[in-house]
Design a protein around this motif. Structure first.
Motif, PDB file in Angstrom:
ATOM      1  N   LEU A  56       0.823  -1.211   0.000  1.00 21.17           N
ATOM      2  CA  LEU A  56       0.000   0.000   0.000  1.00 21.17           C
ATOM      3  C   LEU A  56       0.861   1.267   0.000  1.00 21.17           C
ATOM      4  N   VAL A  57       1.911   1.240   0.785  1.00 23.06           N
ATOM      5  CA  VAL A  57       2.812   2.390   0.864  1.00 23.06           C
ATOM      6  C   VAL A  57       3.504   2.614  -0.481  1.00 23.06           C
ATOM      7  N   ASN A  58       3.976   1.540  -1.095  1.00 22.76           N
ATOM      8  CA  ASN A  58       4.630   1.668  -2.404  1.00 22.76           C
ATOM      9  C   ASN A  58       3.680   2.281  -3.427  1.00 22.76           C
ATOM     10  N   LYS A  59       2.419   1.843  -3.429  1.00 22.43           N
ATOM     11  CA  LYS A  59       1.430   2.406  -4.363  1.00 22.43           C
ATOM     12  C   LYS A  59       1.211   3.896  -4.092  1.00 22.43           C
ATOM     13  N   ALA A  60       1.144   4.261  -2.811  1.00 24.80           N
ATOM     14  CA  ALA A  60       0.954   5.673  -2.457  1.00 24.80           C
ATOM     15  C   ALA A  60       2.149   6.508  -2.895  1.00 24.80           C
ATOM     16  N   ILE A  61       3.344   5.976  -2.728  1.00 25.53           N
ATOM     17  CA  ILE A  61       4.554   6.699  -3.133  1.00 25.53           C
ATOM     18  C   ILE A  61       4.571   6.894  -4.643  1.00 25.53           C
ATOM     19  N   ILE A  62       4.249   5.854  -5.388  1.00 28.31           N
ATOM     20  CA  ILE A  62       4.207   5.955  -6.854  1.00 28.31           C
ATOM     21  C   ILE A  62       3.198   7.010  -7.283  1.00 28.31           C
ATOM     22  N   GLN A  63       2.033   7.018  -6.650  1.00 25.31           N
ATOM     23  CA  GLN A  63       0.996   8.009  -6.973  1.00 25.31           C
ATOM     24  C   GLN A  63       1.494   9.432  -6.681  1.00 25.31           C
ATOM     25  N   LYS A  64       2.125   9.604  -5.528  1.00 27.90           N
ATOM     26  CA  LYS A  64       2.626  10.935  -5.153  1.00 27.90           C
ATOM     27  C   LYS A  64       3.747  11.381  -6.096  1.00 27.90           C
ATOM     28  N   GLU A  65       4.603  10.455  -6.513  1.00 25.55           N
ATOM     29  CA  GLU A  65       5.670  10.806  -7.462  1.00 25.55           C
ATOM     30  C   GLU A  65       5.074  11.303  -8.776  1.00 25.55           C
ATOM     31  N   LYS A  66       4.016  10.640  -9.226  1.00 25.24           N
ATOM     32  CA  LYS A  66       3.336  11.083 -10.457  1.00 25.24           C
ATOM     33  C   LYS A  66       2.735  12.463 -10.260  1.00 25.24           C
ATOM     34  N   GLU A  67       2.056  12.662  -9.127  1.00 23.40           N
ATOM     35  CA  GLU A  67       1.422  13.957  -8.850  1.00 23.40           C
ATOM     36  C   GLU A  67       2.443  15.084  -8.779  1.00 23.40           C
ATOM     37  N   GLY A  69       5.423  15.001 -10.175  1.00 24.81           N
ATOM     38  CA  GLY A  69       6.267  15.015 -11.365  1.00 24.81           C
ATOM     39  C   GLY A  69       7.720  14.715 -11.064  1.00 24.81           C
ATOM     40  N   ILE A  70       7.964  13.818 -10.112  1.00 23.88           N
ATOM     41  CA  ILE A  70       9.344  13.455  -9.785  1.00 23.88           C
ATOM     42  C   ILE A  70       9.555  11.968 -10.066  1.00 23.88           C
ATOM     43  N   GLN A  71      10.819  11.598 -10.158  1.00 25.21           N
ATOM     44  CA  GLN A  71      11.163  10.208 -10.425  1.00 25.21           C
ATOM     45  C   GLN A  71      11.527   9.498  -9.126  1.00 25.21           C
ATOM     46  N   GLU A  72      11.488   8.172  -9.196  1.00 23.00           N
ATOM     47  CA  GLU A  72      11.920   7.371  -8.046  1.00 23.00           C
ATOM     48  C   GLU A  72      13.338   7.783  -7.676  1.00 23.00           C
ATOM     49  N   GLY A  73      13.573   7.951  -6.382  1.00 22.95           N
ATOM     50  CA  GLY A  73      14.890   8.360  -5.911  1.00 22.95           C
ATOM     51  C   GLY A  73      14.943   9.817  -5.490  1.00 22.95           C
ATOM     52  N   GLU A  74      13.940  10.598  -5.896  1.00 14.91           N
ATOM     53  CA  GLU A  74      13.860  11.987  -5.470  1.00 14.91           C
ATOM     54  C   GLU A  74      12.968  12.053  -4.237  1.00 14.91           C
ATOM     55  N   ILE A  75      13.156  13.095  -3.439  1.00 15.68           N
ATOM     56  CA  ILE A  75      12.429  13.223  -2.172  1.00 15.68           C
ATOM     57  C   ILE A  75      11.061  13.871  -2.415  1.00 15.68           C
TER      58      ILE A  75
END
Length: 186
Positions: A56-67, A69-75
């Motif tokens: 669930l946390v991973n899905k939330a992080i992916i969603q927030k990264e999309k919102e 506009g950042i890539q995995e690895g950015e804060i």
């Protein structure tokens, strides 16, 4: 979660272990900004599992990264809120399951209802939020609460390895021949 959130890159957390970084950021985060369903609520047992929460946390992080506009690895800008929500969900899961175990042990007379003690150790016991929740649980159920100082609450893997060293030195329960032992996975 700490690795997925890239907390080593966070200026406040670059030298902290993952659990410590989550705890540190959670102190100033708003856990109500993210709600994670608690794991294993449908099971009436004492088992723990964090894989569902992790998913669930991973899905939330992916969603927030999309919102954002950042890539995995950015804060993420909401990293503190996610840390607070994750810490809270994990703590509630641990507390609920521990409570079930306490009830099971007293009901089945595994523990005396008088002088029962809840002992918490290992890495989880170094988290003050979780420790406080377990202390409250113990107090509410008239259990004594024993927990080593946080500096002694390290990963249990280290404790197991140290026990192995001590047993090897003392010659206790140590195999002197590895003949007949399979090392490869099945």
């Amino acid at each position: 979660v700490a690795r997925r959130l890239s907390l080593r890159k966070h200026p406040e957390c670059h030298s902290m272990a993952g659990g410590k970084a989550i705890e540190h950021l959670a102190q100033t985060g708003n856990r109500q900004q993210h709600t994670f369903r608690l794991p294993m609520q449908q099971y009436r047992n004492c088992d723990f599992s964090f894989s569902g929460l992790q998913n669930l946390v991973n899905k939330a992080i992916i969603q927030k990264e999309k919102e954002e506009g950042i890539q995995e690895g950015e804060i993420l800008s909401c990293v503190k809120d996610i840390a607070a929500a994750v810490q809270h969900a994990a703590a509630v899961h641990i507390i609920q399951r521990t409570y079930r175990a306490m009830l099971f042990c007293t009901k089945n007379k595994i523990l005396s209802s008088k002088n029962a003690t809840l002992v918490v150790s290992g890495g989880v016991a170094s988290n003050q939020y979780i420790r406080k929740g377990l202390q409250t649980l113990a107090d509410a159920n008239y259990f004594a609460f024993l927990c080593p100082p946080p500096r002694l609450c390290t990963d249990n893997g280290v404790m197991i390895a140290w026990n192995g060293i001590e047993r090897l030195r003392a010659g206790l329960g140590v195999l002197h021949s590895t003949d007949g032992i399979r090392y490869e996975p099945k």
